[in-house]
Design a protein around this motif. Structure first.
Motif, mmCIF file in Angstrom:
data_model
loop_
_atom_site.group_PDB
_atom_site.id
_atom_site.type_symbol
_atom_site.label_atom_id
_atom_site.label_comp_id
_atom_site.label_asym_id
_atom_site.label_seq_id
_atom_site.Cartn_x
_atom_site.Cartn_y
_atom_site.Cartn_z
ATOM 1 N N ARG A 150 8.705 -7.047 -2.339
ATOM 2 C CA ARG A 150 9.525 -8.149 -1.817
ATOM 3 C C ARG A 150 8.742 -9.460 -1.818
ATOM 4 O O ARG A 150 9.306 -10.529 -2.086
ATOM 5 N N ILE A 151 7.448 -9.375 -1.537
ATOM 6 C CA ILE A 151 6.595 -10.564 -1.511
ATOM 7 C C ILE A 151 5.950 -10.806 -2.871
ATOM 8 O O ILE A 151 5.896 -11.937 -3.366
ATOM 9 N N GLY A 152 5.467 -9.732 -3.499
ATOM 10 C CA GLY A 152 4.726 -9.869 -4.744
ATOM 11 C C GLY A 152 5.571 -10.159 -5.961
ATOM 12 O O GLY A 152 5.072 -10.727 -6.946
ATOM 13 N N GLU A 153 6.845 -9.770 -5.923
ATOM 14 C CA GLU A 153 7.751 -9.979 -7.059
ATOM 15 C C GLU A 153 9.023 -10.682 -6.575
ATOM 16 O O GLU A 153 10.101 -10.081 -6.522
ATOM 17 N N PRO A 154 8.925 -11.959 -6.209
ATOM 18 C CA PRO A 154 10.090 -12.657 -5.644
ATOM 19 C C PRO A 154 11.281 -12.713 -6.594
ATOM 20 O O PRO A 154 12.421 -12.834 -6.149
ATOM 21 N N GLY A 155 11.019 -12.629 -7.897
ATOM 22 C CA GLY A 155 12.107 -12.671 -8.860
ATOM 23 C C GLY A 155 13.053 -11.490 -8.758
ATOM 24 O O GLY A 155 14.199 -11.567 -9.218
ATOM 25 N N LEU A 156 12.601 -10.401 -8.155
ATOM 26 C CA LEU A 156 13.458 -9.235 -7.984
ATOM 27 C C LEU A 156 14.461 -9.435 -6.860
ATOM 28 O O LEU A 156 15.424 -8.677 -6.746
ATOM 29 N N GLN A 157 14.225 -10.416 -5.983
ATOM 30 C CA GLN A 157 15.126 -10.769 -4.882
ATOM 31 C C GLN A 157 15.423 -9.576 -3.969
ATOM 32 O O GLN A 157 16.567 -9.228 -3.694
ATOM 33 N N LEU A 158 14.344 -8.967 -3.490
ATOM 34 C CA LEU A 158 14.471 -7.796 -2.630
ATOM 35 C C LEU A 158 14.541 -8.180 -1.158
ATOM 36 O O LEU A 158 13.993 -9.199 -0.738
ATOM 37 N N GLY A 159 15.197 -7.329 -0.369
ATOM 38 C CA GLY A 159 15.323 -7.550 1.059
ATOM 39 C C GLY A 159 14.368 -6.675 1.852
ATOM 40 O O GLY A 159 13.602 -5.886 1.284
ATOM 41 N N PRO A 160 14.411 -6.760 3.183
ATOM 42 C CA PRO A 160 13.454 -6.042 4.033
ATOM 43 C C PRO A 160 13.745 -4.553 4.198
ATOM 44 O O PRO A 160 12.889 -3.814 4.664
ATOM 45 N N ASP A 161 14.946 -4.106 3.870
ATOM 46 C CA ASP A 161 15.353 -2.729 4.129
ATOM 47 C C ASP A 161 15.072 -1.848 2.914
ATOM 48 O O ASP A 161 15.098 -2.319 1.773
ATOM 49 N N GLY A 162 14.833 -0.577 3.164
ATOM 50 C CA GLY A 162 14.626 0.360 2.074
ATOM 51 C C GLY A 162 14.109 1.694 2.573
ATOM 52 O O GLY A 162 13.719 1.839 3.738
ATOM 53 N N LYS A 163 14.107 2.672 1.677
ATOM 54 C CA LYS A 163 13.640 4.017 2.033
ATOM 55 C C LYS A 163 13.150 4.725 0.778
ATOM 56 O O LYS A 163 13.693 4.535 -0.312
ATOM 57 N N VAL A 164 12.119 5.528 0.945
ATOM 58 C CA VAL A 164 11.547 6.320 -0.140
ATOM 59 C C VAL A 164 11.507 7.778 0.294
ATOM 60 O O VAL A 164 11.124 8.077 1.429
ATOM 61 N N ILE A 165 11.892 8.671 -0.598
ATOM 62 C CA ILE A 165 11.814 10.108 -0.346
ATOM 63 C C ILE A 165 11.082 10.759 -1.515
ATOM 64 O O ILE A 165 11.377 10.466 -2.674
ATOM 65 N N VAL A 166 10.129 11.629 -1.207
ATOM 66 C CA VAL A 166 9.415 12.358 -2.248
ATOM 67 C C VAL A 166 9.519 13.853 -1.979
ATOM 68 O O VAL A 166 9.605 14.296 -0.826
ATOM 69 N N MET A 167 9.518 14.629 -3.054
ATOM 70 C CA MET A 167 9.460 16.086 -2.981
ATOM 71 C C MET A 167 8.235 16.525 -3.772
ATOM 72 O O MET A 167 8.144 16.265 -4.976
ATOM 73 N N VAL A 168 7.288 17.157 -3.094
ATOM 74 C CA VAL A 168 6.024 17.553 -3.704
ATOM 75 C C VAL A 168 5.930 19.076 -3.745
ATOM 76 O O VAL A 168 6.132 19.742 -2.725
ATOM 77 N N ASN A 169 5.638 19.613 -4.922
ATOM 78 C CA ASN A 169 5.470 21.050 -5.087
ATOM 79 C C ASN A 169 3.985 21.393 -5.038
ATOM 80 O O ASN A 169 3.165 20.750 -5.697
ATOM 81 N N GLU A 170 3.648 22.392 -4.239
ATOM 82 C CA GLU A 170 2.266 22.846 -4.130
ATOM 83 C C GLU A 170 2.165 24.286 -4.620
ATOM 84 O O GLU A 170 2.938 25.157 -4.205
ATOM 85 N N SER A 171 1.233 24.534 -5.521
ATOM 86 C CA SER A 171 0.989 25.879 -6.035
ATOM 87 C C SER A 171 -0.508 26.049 -6.250
ATOM 88 O O SER A 171 -1.301 25.146 -5.967
ATOM 89 N N GLY A 172 -0.895 27.192 -6.776
ATOM 90 C CA GLY A 172 -2.303 27.429 -7.051
ATOM 91 C C GLY A 172 -2.872 26.487 -8.084
ATOM 92 O O GLY A 172 -4.096 26.327 -8.187
ATOM 93 N N GLU A 173 -2.010 25.849 -8.847
ATOM 94 C CA GLU A 173 -2.452 24.915 -9.880
ATOM 95 C C GLU A 173 -2.594 23.491 -9.353
ATOM 96 O O GLU A 173 -2.993 22.592 -10.086
ATOM 97 N N GLY A 174 -2.229 23.266 -8.101
ATOM 98 C CA GLY A 174 -2.333 21.933 -7.528
ATOM 99 C C GLY A 174 -0.996 21.401 -7.060
ATOM 100 O O GLY A 174 -0.107 22.164 -6.660
ATOM 101 N N TYR A 175 -0.816 20.088 -7.162
ATOM 102 C CA TYR A 175 0.381 19.425 -6.666
ATOM 103 C C TYR A 175 1.165 18.784 -7.811
ATOM 104 O O TYR A 175 0.579 18.300 -8.790
ATOM 105 N N ARG A 176 2.487 18.788 -7.660
ATOM 106 C CA ARG A 176 3.349 18.175 -8.664
ATOM 107 C C ARG A 176 4.486 17.449 -7.953
ATOM 108 O O ARG A 176 5.082 17.993 -7.018
ATOM 109 N N LEU A 177 4.764 16.227 -8.386
ATOM 110 C CA LEU A 177 5.897 15.486 -7.831
ATOM 111 C C LEU A 177 7.174 16.019 -8.468
ATOM 112 O O LEU A 177 7.430 15.810 -9.644
ATOM 113 N N ASP A 178 7.969 16.715 -7.673
ATOM 114 C CA ASP A 178 9.208 17.317 -8.183
ATOM 115 C C ASP A 178 10.402 16.390 -8.063
ATOM 116 O O ASP A 178 11.376 16.519 -8.808
#
Length: 215
Positions: A150-178
């Motif tokens: 919102r501050i660094g890229e003013p041309g995108l015209q972003l507002g103060p609200d937002g949300k991020v959700i991640v799903m991470v898979n964990e196995s013996g091989e490590g982590y993966r963003l699912d």
């Protein structure tokens, strides 16, 4: 080999839930400055330009706490005003508060009357994730990077609200963003294509950097 998938979210400062929490936190801080063991039990709700605050604030000088300034400052610090409403100075603040010094019995009850919360997650032994579970750490890191657009890229015209959700898979091989999902507030007429491109670039950049940090 077994694997598990974990979900975590990050909510931007301008989200209604965060605004409500920040207002309550501001009142707790104001009360505790007047009396170390102040009693504060509040409910805060926000809708459009109206803020509702109800509950009990028990401490010396409770009636002198400048609730209006606290609420307006929370909205201003989250990024509201100018291009994004509601303007902090135009907020309608509705209160139904019981204000005053601690009454008989409240001081003793204060020893037990602390906030309750439902928490998920756990401490880990990984300094690379600041000792947080990978999914919580990743959601926080990606969320903060996206909120900073919102501050660094003013041309995108972003507002103060937002949300991020991640799903991470964990196995013996490590982590993966699912899975990854983000909801960002953007001015009508602004380029959603440019925003989509920037989010993808940021996500790829962070994942490339993080793969090295977590190895």
């Amino acid at each position: 080999m077994t694997s598990d998938t974990y979900t975590a979210e990050f909510v931007f400062p301008g989200h209604p839930d965060k605004l409500s929490d920040a207002i309550a936190d501001g009142l707790v801080q104001a009360a505790s400055r007047r009396q170390k063991r102040a009693l504060v039990g509040l409910e805060v709700g926000v809708h459009r330009k109206t803020v509702f605050v109800t509950g009990r604030v028990g401490c010396d000088g409770a009636e002198d706490i400048d609730l209006t300034s606290i609420v307006r400052q929370v909205y201003a610090s989250a990024g509201y005003g100018e291009d994004w409403g509601p303007d902090p100075e135009e907020l309608e603040i509705v209160t139904d508060l019981c204000l005053g010094p601690l009454e008989d019995g409240e001081s003793e009850a204060r020893l037990l009357a602390d906030d309750q919360s439902i928490c998920t997650g756990y401490a880990t032994s990984s300094p690379a994730t600041n000792y947080l579970p990978v999914e919580h750490w990743l959601a926080n890191r990606l969320g903060r990077r996206l909120a900073d657009l919102r501050i660094g890229e003013p041309g995108l015209q972003l507002g103060p609200d937002g949300k991020v959700i991640v799903m991470v898979n964990e196995s013996g091989e490590g982590y993966r963003l699912d899975g990854f999902s983000c909801s960002l507030q953007q001015m009508a007429g602004a380029s959603d294509i440019a925003l989509h491109r920037k989010v993808r670039e940021l996500l790829q950049e962070e994942l490339t950097r993080l793969s090295g940090e977590l190895d």
